[in-house]
Scaffold this motif. Structure first.
Motif, PDB file in Angstrom:
ATOM      1  N   ASN A  22       0.831  -1.201   0.000  1.00 34.94           N
ATOM      2  CA  ASN A  22       0.000   0.000   0.000  1.00 34.94           C
ATOM      3  C   ASN A  22       0.866   1.251   0.000  1.00 34.94           C
ATOM      4  O   ASN A  22       0.608   2.204  -0.705  1.00 34.94           O
ATOM      5  CB  ASN A  22      -0.915   0.010   1.229  1.00 34.94           C
ATOM      6  CG  ASN A  22      -2.348  -0.135   0.850  1.00 34.94           C
ATOM      7  OD1 ASN A  22      -2.676  -0.283  -0.321  1.00 34.94           O
ATOM      8  ND2 ASN A  22      -3.208  -0.099   1.846  1.00 34.94           N
ATOM      9  N   LYS A  23       1.910   1.258   0.793  1.00 32.50           N
ATOM     10  CA  LYS A  23       2.806   2.410   0.870  1.00 32.50           C
ATOM     11  C   LYS A  23       3.551   2.592  -0.446  1.00 32.50           C
ATOM     12  O   LYS A  23       3.677   3.692  -0.955  1.00 32.50           O
ATOM     13  CB  LYS A  23       3.783   2.209   2.015  1.00 32.50           C
ATOM     14  CG  LYS A  23       4.633   3.413   2.318  1.00 32.50           C
ATOM     15  CD  LYS A  23       5.558   3.124   3.462  1.00 32.50           C
ATOM     16  CE  LYS A  23       5.288   4.083   4.583  1.00 32.50           C
ATOM     17  NZ  LYS A  23       6.208   3.974   5.683  1.00 32.50           N
ATOM     18  N   THR A  24       4.059   1.516  -1.023  1.00 27.25           N
ATOM     19  CA  THR A  24       4.808   1.586  -2.269  1.00 27.25           C
ATOM     20  C   THR A  24       3.916   2.068  -3.409  1.00 27.25           C
ATOM     21  O   THR A  24       4.332   2.867  -4.227  1.00 27.25           O
ATOM     22  CB  THR A  24       5.399   0.208  -2.622  1.00 27.25           C
ATOM     23  OG1 THR A  24       6.076  -0.294  -1.491  1.00 27.25           O
ATOM     24  CG2 THR A  24       6.348   0.303  -3.777  1.00 27.25           C
ATOM     25  N   LYS A  25       2.683   1.606  -3.442  1.00 27.89           N
ATOM     26  CA  LYS A  25       1.769   1.978  -4.512  1.00 27.89           C
ATOM     27  C   LYS A  25       1.529   3.484  -4.544  1.00 27.89           C
ATOM     28  O   LYS A  25       1.473   4.100  -5.592  1.00 27.89           O
ATOM     29  CB  LYS A  25       0.450   1.228  -4.341  1.00 27.89           C
ATOM     30  CG  LYS A  25      -0.513   1.448  -5.457  1.00 27.89           C
ATOM     31  CD  LYS A  25      -1.764   0.639  -5.251  1.00 27.89           C
ATOM     32  CE  LYS A  25      -2.763   0.916  -6.351  1.00 27.89           C
ATOM     33  NZ  LYS A  25      -4.028   0.273  -6.097  1.00 27.89           N
ATOM     34  N   SER A  26       1.390   4.126  -3.367  1.00 24.79           N
ATOM     35  CA  SER A  26       1.112   5.553  -3.339  1.00 24.79           C
ATOM     36  C   SER A  26       2.316   6.377  -3.778  1.00 24.79           C
ATOM     37  O   SER A  26       2.167   7.517  -4.189  1.00 24.79           O
ATOM     38  CB  SER A  26       0.659   5.983  -1.944  1.00 24.79           C
ATOM     39  OG  SER A  26       1.731   5.861  -1.037  1.00 24.79           O
ATOM     40  N   ASN A  27       3.531   5.812  -3.666  1.00 25.27           N
ATOM     41  CA  ASN A  27       4.732   6.542  -4.062  1.00 25.27           C
ATOM     42  C   ASN A  27       5.114   6.305  -5.519  1.00 25.27           C
ATOM     43  O   ASN A  27       6.074   6.879  -5.999  1.00 25.27           O
ATOM     44  CB  ASN A  27       5.904   6.149  -3.161  1.00 25.27           C
ATOM     45  CG  ASN A  27       5.696   6.631  -1.749  1.00 25.27           C
ATOM     46  OD1 ASN A  27       5.035   7.634  -1.529  1.00 25.27           O
ATOM     47  ND2 ASN A  27       6.239   5.916  -0.797  1.00 25.27           N
ATOM     48  N   MET A  28       4.391   5.445  -6.209  1.00 26.91           N
ATOM     49  CA  MET A  28       4.709   5.151  -7.609  1.00 26.91           C
ATOM     50  C   MET A  28       4.350   6.358  -8.474  1.00 26.91           C
ATOM     51  O   MET A  28       3.299   6.966  -8.280  1.00 26.91           O
ATOM     52  CB  MET A  28       3.904   3.934  -8.085  1.00 26.91           C
ATOM     53  CG  MET A  28       4.154   2.671  -7.299  1.00 26.91           C
ATOM     54  SD  MET A  28       5.448   1.642  -7.928  1.00 26.91           S
ATOM     55  CE  MET A  28       4.924   1.295  -9.548  1.00 26.91           C
ATOM     56  N   PRO A  29       5.210   6.718  -9.427  1.00 21.76           N
ATOM     57  CA  PRO A  29       4.882   7.839 -10.318  1.00 21.76           C
ATOM     58  C   PRO A  29       3.631   7.534 -11.134  1.00 21.76           C
ATOM     59  O   PRO A  29       3.418   6.403 -11.560  1.00 21.76           O
ATOM     60  CB  PRO A  29       6.107   7.941 -11.229  1.00 21.76           C
ATOM     61  CG  PRO A  29       7.173   7.154 -10.575  1.00 21.76           C
ATOM     62  CD  PRO A  29       6.505   6.142  -9.706  1.00 21.76           C
ATOM     63  N   GLN A  30       2.815   8.559 -11.319  1.00 16.32           N
ATOM     64  CA  GLN A  30       1.615   8.431 -12.137  1.00 16.32           C
ATOM     65  C   GLN A  30       1.685   9.464 -13.254  1.00 16.32           C
ATOM     66  O   GLN A  30       2.032  10.608 -13.017  1.00 16.32           O
ATOM     67  CB  GLN A  30       0.365   8.665 -11.300  1.00 16.32           C
ATOM     68  CG  GLN A  30       0.177   7.670 -10.197  1.00 16.32           C
ATOM     69  CD  GLN A  30      -1.048   7.989  -9.352  1.00 16.32           C
ATOM     70  OE1 GLN A  30      -1.825   8.873  -9.656  1.00 16.32           O
ATOM     71  NE2 GLN A  30      -1.217   7.246  -8.276  1.00 16.32           N
ATOM     72  N   SER A  38      -6.824  24.095 -18.101  1.00 17.71           N
ATOM     73  CA  SER A  38      -7.550  23.163 -17.229  1.00 17.71           C
ATOM     74  C   SER A  38      -6.673  22.719 -16.065  1.00 17.71           C
ATOM     75  O   SER A  38      -5.469  22.951 -16.053  1.00 17.71           O
ATOM     76  CB  SER A  38      -7.977  21.926 -18.016  1.00 17.71           C
ATOM     77  OG  SER A  38      -8.851  22.276 -19.044  1.00 17.71           O
ATOM     78  N   CYS A  39      -7.320  22.042 -15.119  1.00 17.18           N
ATOM     79  CA  CYS A  39      -6.629  21.495 -13.952  1.00 17.18           C
ATOM     80  C   CYS A  39      -6.964  20.016 -13.828  1.00 17.18           C
ATOM     81  O   CYS A  39      -7.982  19.562 -14.334  1.00 17.18           O
ATOM     82  CB  CYS A  39      -7.066  22.211 -12.680  1.00 17.18           C
ATOM     83  SG  CYS A  39      -6.728  23.988 -12.689  1.00 17.18           S
ATOM     84  N   ASN A  40      -6.100  19.282 -13.134  1.00 18.96           N
ATOM     85  CA  ASN A  40      -6.315  17.859 -12.912  1.00 18.96           C
ATOM     86  C   ASN A  40      -5.945  17.531 -11.476  1.00 18.96           C
ATOM     87  O   ASN A  40      -4.956  18.039 -10.944  1.00 18.96           O
ATOM     88  CB  ASN A  40      -5.474  17.036 -13.886  1.00 18.96           C
ATOM     89  CG  ASN A  40      -6.007  15.640 -14.081  1.00 18.96           C
ATOM     90  OD1 ASN A  40      -6.714  15.109 -13.231  1.00 18.96           O
ATOM     91  ND2 ASN A  40      -5.656  15.038 -15.191  1.00 18.96           N
ATOM     92  N   VAL A  41      -6.716  16.662 -10.846  1.00 17.29           N
ATOM     93  CA  VAL A  41      -6.470  16.238  -9.472  1.00 17.29           C
ATOM     94  C   VAL A  41      -5.263  15.310  -9.453  1.00 17.29           C
ATOM     95  O   VAL A  41      -5.155  14.412 -10.275  1.00 17.29           O
ATOM     96  CB  VAL A  41      -7.709  15.517  -8.911  1.00 17.29           C
ATOM     97  CG1 VAL A  41      -7.438  14.981  -7.515  1.00 17.29           C
ATOM     98  CG2 VAL A  41      -8.905  16.448  -8.906  1.00 17.29           C
ATOM     99  N   ILE A  42      -4.356  15.541  -8.508  1.00 21.40           N
ATOM    100  CA  ILE A  42      -3.149  14.722  -8.414  1.00 21.40           C
ATOM    101  C   ILE A  42      -3.408  13.425  -7.661  1.00 21.40           C
ATOM    102  O   ILE A  42      -2.960  12.378  -8.045  1.00 21.40           O
ATOM    103  CB  ILE A  42      -2.008  15.512  -7.736  1.00 21.40           C
ATOM    104  CG1 ILE A  42      -1.537  16.600  -8.674  1.00 21.40           C
ATOM    105  CG2 ILE A  42      -0.864  14.599  -7.356  1.00 21.40           C
ATOM    106  CD1 ILE A  42      -0.452  17.457  -8.117  1.00 21.40           C
ATOM    107  N   ASN A  43      -4.151  13.487  -6.567  1.00 21.17           N
ATOM    108  CA  ASN A  43      -4.402  12.266  -5.808  1.00 21.17           C
ATOM    109  C   ASN A  43      -5.891  12.100  -5.547  1.00 21.17           C
ATOM    110  O   ASN A  43      -6.701  12.934  -5.929  1.00 21.17           O
ATOM    111  CB  ASN A  43      -3.594  12.258  -4.501  1.00 21.17           C
ATOM    112  CG  ASN A  43      -3.926  13.440  -3.612  1.00 21.17           C
ATOM    113  OD1 ASN A  43      -5.035  13.956  -3.631  1.00 21.17           O
ATOM    114  ND2 ASN A  43      -2.967  13.873  -2.828  1.00 21.17           N
TER     115      ASN A  43
END
Length: 138
Positions: A22-30, A38-43
């Protein structure tokens, strides 16, 4: 007793694996695309958002022309937070440059400009809508 210890060890291993992935997944580049204006949500929480404010320059070699130099594009972006604060910054497609750089880190978010679309073409002198591909890791 032996069975209870084995169950406890198995549960701890499962918990460790779950927390680690879970921790590793959130740190993976997207990678994601943001259109000009326009704007886009990061998380998933909804903030911060990243906005593509303007194109500074696009001196990339058109795809239908032979050029001795590939050129680069530079853009102005901003990060907007839920407390109303805004951080403005610029990025370019050229790696290893100082101004504007290819990447930056703001409040723990590492942002890299991957590409600017559309690529120049002499048959289409003025594109309808620019968009950027960004890579964000947090």
């Amino acid at each position: 007793m032996k069975k209870n210890i084995l169950l406890l060890v198995a549960a701890l291993v499962c918990l460790f694996v779950f927390v680690f992935f879970n921790k590793t997944k959130s740190n993976m580049p997207q990678n994601f695309i943001v259109e000009l204006g326009s704007c886009n949500v990061i998380n998933q929480v909804g903030t911060p958002v990243i906005c593509f404010d303007s194109l500074i320059t696009d001196c990339r070699c058109p795809e239908d022309v032979m050029c001795p130099w590939a050129g680069y594009a530079a853009v102005k972006l901003s990060m907007k937070y839920n407390n109303g604060s805004v951080q403005k910054f610029s990025l370019s497609t050229l790696p290893h440059t100082q101004f504007p750089p290819n990447d930056t880190t703001l409040n723990g978010y590492h942002i890299r400009l991957v590409n600017v679309f559309p690529y120049p073409n002499t048959a289409i002198p003025q594109p309808d809508k620019y968009r950027v591909e960004l890579q964000v890791a947090y």
